[in-house]
Motif scaffolding. Structure first.
Motif, PDB file in Angstrom:
ATOM      1  N   VAL A   1      35.200  34.866  30.266  1.00 15.35           N
ATOM      2  CA  VAL A   1      35.956  35.841  31.055  1.00 15.35           C
ATOM      3  C   VAL A   1      35.985  37.128  30.241  1.00 15.35           C
ATOM      4  CG1 VAL A   1      38.195  36.416  32.080  1.00 15.35           C
ATOM      5  CG2 VAL A   1      37.350  34.055  32.183  1.00 15.35           C
TER       6      VAL A   1
ATOM      7  N   ILE B   1      33.304  39.434  36.385  1.00 14.90           N
ATOM      8  CA  ILE B   1      34.308  39.413  35.317  1.00 14.90           C
ATOM      9  C   ILE B   1      34.390  38.078  34.606  1.00 14.90           C
ATOM     10  CG2 ILE B   1      35.659  41.267  36.361  1.00 14.90           C
ATOM     11  CD1 ILE B   1      37.635  39.039  37.295  1.00 14.90           C
TER      12      ILE B   1
ATOM     13  N   GLN C   1      44.999  36.094  32.904  1.00 22.37           N
ATOM     14  CA  GLN C   1      45.376  36.244  34.314  1.00 22.37           C
ATOM     15  C   GLN C   1      45.118  34.970  35.126  1.00 22.37           C
ATOM     16  OE1 GLN C   1      43.753  39.870  36.040  1.00 22.37           O
ATOM     17  NE2 GLN C   1      43.813  40.880  34.046  1.00 22.37           N
TER      18      GLN C   1
ATOM     19  N   ASN D   1      35.267  41.003  40.683  1.00 23.71           N
ATOM     20  CA  ASN D   1      36.371  41.864  41.089  1.00 23.71           C
ATOM     21  C   ASN D   1      35.765  43.132  41.670  1.00 23.71           C
ATOM     22  OD1 ASN D   1      38.963  42.951  41.423  1.00 23.71           O
ATOM     23  ND2 ASN D   1      38.917  43.888  39.392  1.00 23.71           N
TER      24      ASN D   1
ATOM     25  N   ILE E   1      42.206  33.331  35.317  1.00 25.83           N
ATOM     26  CA  ILE E   1      40.831  33.216  35.798  1.00 25.83           C
ATOM     27  C   ILE E   1      40.126  32.019  35.170  1.00 25.83           C
ATOM     28  CG2 ILE E   1      38.572  34.370  35.869  1.00 25.83           C
ATOM     29  CD1 ILE E   1      40.262  37.036  36.022  1.00 25.83           C
TER      30      ILE E   1
ATOM     31  N   LEU F   1      39.708  39.606  43.898  1.00 26.16           N
ATOM     32  CA  LEU F   1      38.830  38.645  43.238  1.00 26.16           C
ATOM     33  C   LEU F   1      38.090  37.805  44.271  1.00 26.16           C
ATOM     34  CD1 LEU F   1      41.017  37.318  40.299  1.00 26.16           C
ATOM     35  CD2 LEU F   1      39.365  39.185  40.290  1.00 26.16           C
TER      36      LEU F   1
ATOM     37  N   ASP G   1      39.171  42.218  29.330  1.00 23.71           N
ATOM     38  CA  ASP G   1      40.191  42.920  30.112  1.00 23.71           C
ATOM     39  C   ASP G   1      40.826  42.054  31.189  1.00 23.71           C
ATOM     40  OD1 ASP G   1      39.720  45.183  28.604  1.00 23.71           O
ATOM     41  OD2 ASP G   1      38.556  46.210  30.160  1.00 23.71           O
ATOM     42  N   TYR G   2      40.231  40.915  31.486  1.00 20.20           N
ATOM     43  CA  TYR G   2      40.726  40.050  32.560  1.00 20.20           C
ATOM     44  C   TYR G   2      41.310  38.736  32.039  1.00 20.20           C
ATOM     45  CZ  TYR G   2      38.551  43.305  35.728  1.00 20.20           C
ATOM     46  OH  TYR G   2      38.232  44.446  36.418  1.00 20.20           O
ATOM     47  N   ARG G   3      41.369  38.576  30.740  1.00 23.22           N
ATOM     48  CA  ARG G   3      41.917  37.346  30.176  1.00 23.22           C
ATOM     49  C   ARG G   3      43.435  37.311  30.346  1.00 23.22           C
ATOM     50  NH1 ARG G   3      37.955  37.388  24.889  1.00 23.22           N
ATOM     51  NH2 ARG G   3      36.071  37.092  26.130  1.00 23.22           N
TER      52      ARG G   3
END
Length: 152
Positions: free
Chosen positions: A96, A66, A103, A61, A105, A2, A99-101
């Motif tokens: 966000v 993302i 985590q 990423n 971010i 990231l 697929d990246y929630r």
């Protein structure tokens, strides 16, 4: 890996796309309202990106964007919550990719927003939260206000 960077003028289309996705995920506006909003928002955002009055952060990423967050400092009369300051920070367009929630971010983006507002001397900030976003904001110390709205 990231990587976070500042919002740039070249992000105009990306921010417009994130805004559409953000509102679509909230489930509130109809698709025709999103379509109607797109061009006026793009025309509004362009000059603000160019002059730096809209700023924020983008998370990538391996070169793929993302997520992102938009920030502004808005003119506001002194208020009991900020009695000697005629400005407020404003958070908008927090997004966000699904697929990246979950985590961290969004948490990291909000912490960057807090740090940027503090760096600019802002002592009070506002945002509009969806029901999905509210727990994150509350966890980070944000609280609800008495704001209401009326459409004409």
């Amino acid at each position: 890996m990231l990587r976070t960077r500042s919002v740039e003028s070249r992000d105009l289309d990306l921010i417009c796309e994130h805004r559409q996705k953000m509102f679509r995920a909230s489930g509130k506006p109809r698709e025709e309202e999103l379509t109607t909003m797109h061009l006026p928002f793009r025309e509004w955002l362009g000059p603000r990106l160019a002059d730096g009055s809209y700023f924020g952060f983008i998370v990538e990423n391996e070169g793929d964007v993302i997520g992102g967050i938009g920030l502004m400092v808005i003119d506001w009369p002194p208020h009991p919550s900020h009695p000697q300051d005629d400005r407020r920070g404003y958070v908008l367009n927090m997004f966000v990719e699904p697929d990246y929630r979950g985590q961290g971010i969004a948490t990291d983006l909000m912490k960057m927003a807090d740090a940027e507002f503090q760096r600019r001397g802002i002592c009070y900030a506002i945002l509009h939260a969806t029901s999905k976003g509210r727990p994150l904001y509350e966890h980070l110390g944000w609280s609800g206000t008495t704001e209401m709205a009326k459409q004409y």
